[in-house]
Design a protein around this motif. Structure first.
Motif, PDB file in Angstrom:
ATOM      1  N   GLY A  60       0.818  -1.200   0.000  1.00  0.00           N
ATOM      2  CA  GLY A  60       0.000   0.000   0.000  1.00  0.00           C
ATOM      3  C   GLY A  60       0.852   1.251   0.000  1.00  0.00           C
ATOM      4  N   LEU A  61       0.327   2.307  -0.581  1.00  0.00           N
ATOM      5  CA  LEU A  61       0.929   3.635  -0.534  1.00  0.00           C
ATOM      6  C   LEU A  61       0.185   4.423   0.537  1.00  0.00           C
ATOM      7  CD1 LEU A  61       2.561   6.095  -1.494  1.00  0.00           C
ATOM      8  CD2 LEU A  61       0.908   6.368  -3.352  1.00  0.00           C
ATOM      9  N   VAL A  62       0.918   4.935   1.530  1.00  0.00           N
ATOM     10  CA  VAL A  62       0.306   5.601   2.679  1.00  0.00           C
ATOM     11  C   VAL A  62       0.810   7.035   2.788  1.00  0.00           C
ATOM     12  CG1 VAL A  62      -0.057   5.535   5.172  1.00  0.00           C
ATOM     13  CG2 VAL A  62       0.226   3.386   3.897  1.00  0.00           C
ATOM     14  N   VAL A  63      -0.110   7.956   2.961  1.00  0.00           N
ATOM     15  CA  VAL A  63       0.224   9.341   3.292  1.00  0.00           C
ATOM     16  C   VAL A  63      -0.255   9.590   4.714  1.00  0.00           C
ATOM     17  CG1 VAL A  63      -0.233  11.779   2.826  1.00  0.00           C
ATOM     18  CG2 VAL A  63       0.109  10.182   0.928  1.00  0.00           C
ATOM     19  N   ALA A  64       0.618  10.101   5.559  1.00  0.00           N
ATOM     20  CA  ALA A  64       0.271  10.301   6.967  1.00  0.00           C
ATOM     21  C   ALA A  64       0.690  11.692   7.423  1.00  0.00           C
ATOM     22  CB  ALA A  64       0.956   9.246   7.834  1.00  0.00           C
ATOM     23  N   THR A  65      -0.094  12.253   8.322  1.00  0.00           N
ATOM     24  CA  THR A  65       0.257  13.538   8.917  1.00  0.00           C
ATOM     25  C   THR A  65      -0.525  13.713  10.212  1.00  0.00           C
ATOM     26  OG1 THR A  65       0.520  15.911   8.490  1.00  0.00           O
ATOM     27  CG2 THR A  65      -1.534  14.899   7.759  1.00  0.00           C
ATOM     28  N   THR A  66      -0.122  14.694  10.997  1.00  0.00           N
ATOM     29  CA  THR A  66      -0.806  15.036  12.242  1.00  0.00           C
ATOM     30  C   THR A  66      -1.201  16.505  12.183  1.00  0.00           C
ATOM     31  OG1 THR A  66       0.496  13.429  13.489  1.00  0.00           O
ATOM     32  CG2 THR A  66      -0.632  15.129  14.747  1.00  0.00           C
ATOM     33  N   VAL A  67      -2.469  16.794  12.454  1.00  0.00           N
ATOM     34  CA  VAL A  67      -2.951  18.169  12.416  1.00  0.00           C
ATOM     35  C   VAL A  67      -3.818  18.446  13.634  1.00  0.00           C
ATOM     36  CG1 VAL A  67      -2.953  18.187   9.892  1.00  0.00           C
ATOM     37  CG2 VAL A  67      -5.048  17.588  11.118  1.00  0.00           C
ATOM     38  N   GLU A  68      -4.068  19.711  13.902  1.00  0.00           N
ATOM     39  CA  GLU A  68      -5.035  20.061  14.928  1.00  0.00           C
ATOM     40  C   GLU A  68      -6.419  19.616  14.471  1.00  0.00           C
ATOM     41  OE1 GLU A  68      -4.819  24.190  15.772  1.00  0.00           O
ATOM     42  OE2 GLU A  68      -2.851  24.068  16.752  1.00  0.00           O
ATOM     43  N   ARG A  69      -7.246  19.229  15.416  1.00  0.00           N
ATOM     44  CA  ARG A  69      -8.550  18.655  15.062  1.00  0.00           C
ATOM     45  C   ARG A  69      -9.367  19.559  14.146  1.00  0.00           C
ATOM     46  NH1 ARG A  69     -10.949  17.304  20.893  1.00  0.00           N
ATOM     47  NH2 ARG A  69     -10.120  19.408  21.181  1.00  0.00           N
ATOM     48  N   ALA A  70      -9.267  20.858  14.359  1.00  0.00           N
ATOM     49  CA  ALA A  70     -10.056  21.795  13.558  1.00  0.00           C
ATOM     50  C   ALA A  70      -9.628  21.803  12.087  1.00  0.00           C
ATOM     51  CB  ALA A  70      -9.934  23.204  14.136  1.00  0.00           C
ATOM     52  N   ASN A  71      -8.425  21.285  11.805  1.00  0.00           N
ATOM     53  CA  ASN A  71      -7.917  21.273  10.431  1.00  0.00           C
ATOM     54  C   ASN A  71      -8.010  19.908   9.778  1.00  0.00           C
ATOM     55  OD1 ASN A  71      -7.183  24.027  10.423  1.00  0.00           O
ATOM     56  ND2 ASN A  71      -5.252  23.560  11.460  1.00  0.00           N
ATOM     57  N   GLY A 168      -9.264  11.001  16.512  1.00  0.00           N
ATOM     58  CA  GLY A 168      -9.681  12.278  17.078  1.00  0.00           C
ATOM     59  C   GLY A 168     -11.062  12.202  17.680  1.00  0.00           C
ATOM     60  N   ASP A 169     -11.526  13.316  18.166  1.00  0.00           N
ATOM     61  CA  ASP A 169     -12.844  13.424  18.786  1.00  0.00           C
ATOM     62  C   ASP A 169     -13.914  13.380  17.694  1.00  0.00           C
ATOM     63  OD1 ASP A 169     -15.173  14.100  20.071  1.00  0.00           O
ATOM     64  OD2 ASP A 169     -14.328  15.824  21.138  1.00  0.00           O
ATOM     65  N   PRO A 170     -14.791  12.360  17.707  1.00  0.00           N
ATOM     66  CA  PRO A 170     -15.821  12.262  16.669  1.00  0.00           C
ATOM     67  C   PRO A 170     -16.700  13.496  16.566  1.00  0.00           C
ATOM     68  CG  PRO A 170     -15.694  10.220  17.916  1.00  0.00           C
ATOM     69  CD  PRO A 170     -14.833  11.219  18.640  1.00  0.00           C
ATOM     70  N   ASP A 171     -16.976  14.132  17.694  1.00  0.00           N
ATOM     71  CA  ASP A 171     -17.831  15.316  17.672  1.00  0.00           C
ATOM     72  C   ASP A 171     -17.205  16.454  16.879  1.00  0.00           C
ATOM     73  OD1 ASP A 171     -19.694  14.007  19.221  1.00  0.00           O
ATOM     74  OD2 ASP A 171     -18.942  14.801  21.114  1.00  0.00           O
ATOM     75  N   VAL A 172     -15.874  16.482  16.840  1.00  0.00           N
ATOM     76  CA  VAL A 172     -15.167  17.527  16.105  1.00  0.00           C
ATOM     77  C   VAL A 172     -14.871  17.095  14.678  1.00  0.00           C
ATOM     78  CG1 VAL A 172     -13.070  18.942  16.015  1.00  0.00           C
ATOM     79  CG2 VAL A 172     -14.129  18.411  18.226  1.00  0.00           C
ATOM     80  N   VAL A 173     -14.504  15.821  14.518  1.00  0.00           N
ATOM     81  CA  VAL A 173     -14.043  15.322  13.219  1.00  0.00           C
ATOM     82  C   VAL A 173     -15.185  14.998  12.261  1.00  0.00           C
ATOM     83  CG1 VAL A 173     -12.825  13.425  12.086  1.00  0.00           C
ATOM     84  CG2 VAL A 173     -11.875  14.460  14.163  1.00  0.00           C
ATOM     85  N   MET A 174     -16.235  14.357  12.756  1.00  0.00           N
ATOM     86  CA  MET A 174     -17.294  13.869  11.873  1.00  0.00           C
ATOM     87  C   MET A 174     -17.953  14.972  11.033  1.00  0.00           C
ATOM     88  SD  MET A 174     -17.479  10.606  11.919  1.00  0.00           S
ATOM     89  CE  MET A 174     -19.129  10.183  11.381  1.00  0.00           C
ATOM     90  N   PRO A 175     -18.298  16.123  11.606  1.00  0.00           N
ATOM     91  CA  PRO A 175     -18.891  17.181  10.774  1.00  0.00           C
ATOM     92  C   PRO A 175     -17.952  17.637   9.655  1.00  0.00           C
ATOM     93  CG  PRO A 175     -19.272  17.622  13.098  1.00  0.00           C
ATOM     94  CD  PRO A 175     -18.298  16.511  13.041  1.00  0.00           C
ATOM     95  N   GLN A 176     -16.651  17.637   9.918  1.00  0.00           N
ATOM     96  CA  GLN A 176     -15.690  18.039   8.893  1.00  0.00           C
ATOM     97  C   GLN A 176     -15.622  17.018   7.762  1.00  0.00           C
ATOM     98  OE1 GLN A 176     -11.879  19.795  10.360  1.00  0.00           O
ATOM     99  NE2 GLN A 176     -12.662  19.252  12.379  1.00  0.00           N
ATOM    100  N   LEU A 177     -15.703  15.738   8.125  1.00  0.00           N
ATOM    101  CA  LEU A 177     -15.690  14.693   7.101  1.00  0.00           C
ATOM    102  C   LEU A 177     -16.939  14.783   6.231  1.00  0.00           C
ATOM    103  CD1 LEU A 177     -14.372  11.609   9.118  1.00  0.00           C
ATOM    104  CD2 LEU A 177     -13.072  13.281   7.795  1.00  0.00           C
TER     105      LEU A 177
END
Length: 245
Positions: A60-71, A168-177
């Motif tokens: 597999g080809l994987v791209v990974a990073t870490t960001v603040e939840r809001a981003n 991450g926190d689903p309450d923060v992440v899910m709306p962004q997704l």
């Protein structure tokens, strides 16, 4: 966060070309995604991209990073654009040259020191390979051509199928997704019983000092790292082929 799609294994054709695509996409400091997500947008300190190394077929080809939840949403959007850009923005000669140069230096210096040779040996054994196999793979990357890498970039541009993993926190992440059109989402809660993960690396430094290694078995074999050398907790086998006592 991780975005992954199928890619050739270590023993499959187009592996060398896929390495170059991974590098120009996110592994190089001057890669396309790092230039946007780190330098332009400031979403993250950096982006990494790699091929899952121990898998001889069906990797597999994987791209990974870490960001603040809001981003989270904006960062995933840029990663998706990066994959799409493999089609709309053809690979340039200088992007190929960076990979060729890196592996020419790696090939020349693989046995320059005893530490380097030992690192290469650990990487080879950890991936179920040999030093000869490793040398052959590195040599193939020094002979890459622009046409071949451009062709493989087109083959790796599609994210159908793909897997996106976000912690991450689903309450923060899910709306962004949902806002970027990712609605087929499965929430996996952390298993508190198995919360402790395999993070103790084999002590290669002696005494009580810990070697600065992570517990990922995926990045061993191509670059001679020792990331698969560690112990598993609870008697579980994480899939790596070398473990500490």
């Amino acid at each position: 966060m991780f975005v992954a799609r199928p890619a050739p294994g270590t023993d499959e054709s187009e592996r060398a070309e896929s390495t170059a695509v991974s590098n120009l996409l996110g592994a190089d400091f001057s890669s396309r995604l790092n230039s946007v997500i780190r330098e332009e947008k400031g979403y993250s300190y950096g982006v990494s991209s790699y091929l899952m190394s121990p898998m001889k077929a069906g990797s597999g080809l994987v791209v990974a990073t870490t960001v603040e939840r809001a981003n989270t949403g904006p960062a995933i959007t840029e990663i998706l654009k990066g994959f799409a850009g493999l089609t709309t923005l053809p690979v340039a000669q200088d992007e190929v040259d960076r990979t060729v140069t890196v592996y020419r230096r790696a090939l020349a210096g693989s046995a320059e020191t005893s530490a380097g040779l030992f690192s290469s040996l650990i990487g080879a054994v950890g991936s179920g390979s040999t030093l000869e196999d490793q040398q052959t793979r590195m040599a193939a990357r020094t002979k890459l051509t622009l046409d071949a890498v451009q062709k493989q970039a087109l083959a790796l541009a599609s994210l159908d199928p793909s897997l996106i993993v976000v912690a991450g926190d689903p309450d923060v992440v899910m709306p962004q997704l949902a806002a970027i059109g990712l609605k087929d989402v499965e929430i996996v809660k952390r298993d508190e019983v198995g919360e402790e993960t395999a993070m103790r690396a084999l002590d290669l430094l002696g005494g009580n000092r810990q070697a600065p290694l992570s517990a990922s078995p995926w990045r061993v074999g191509d670059g001679g790292t020792t990331r698969a050398v560690h112990s598993c907790t609870g008697g579980r086998d994480c899939g790596a082929q070398i473990h500490a006592d």
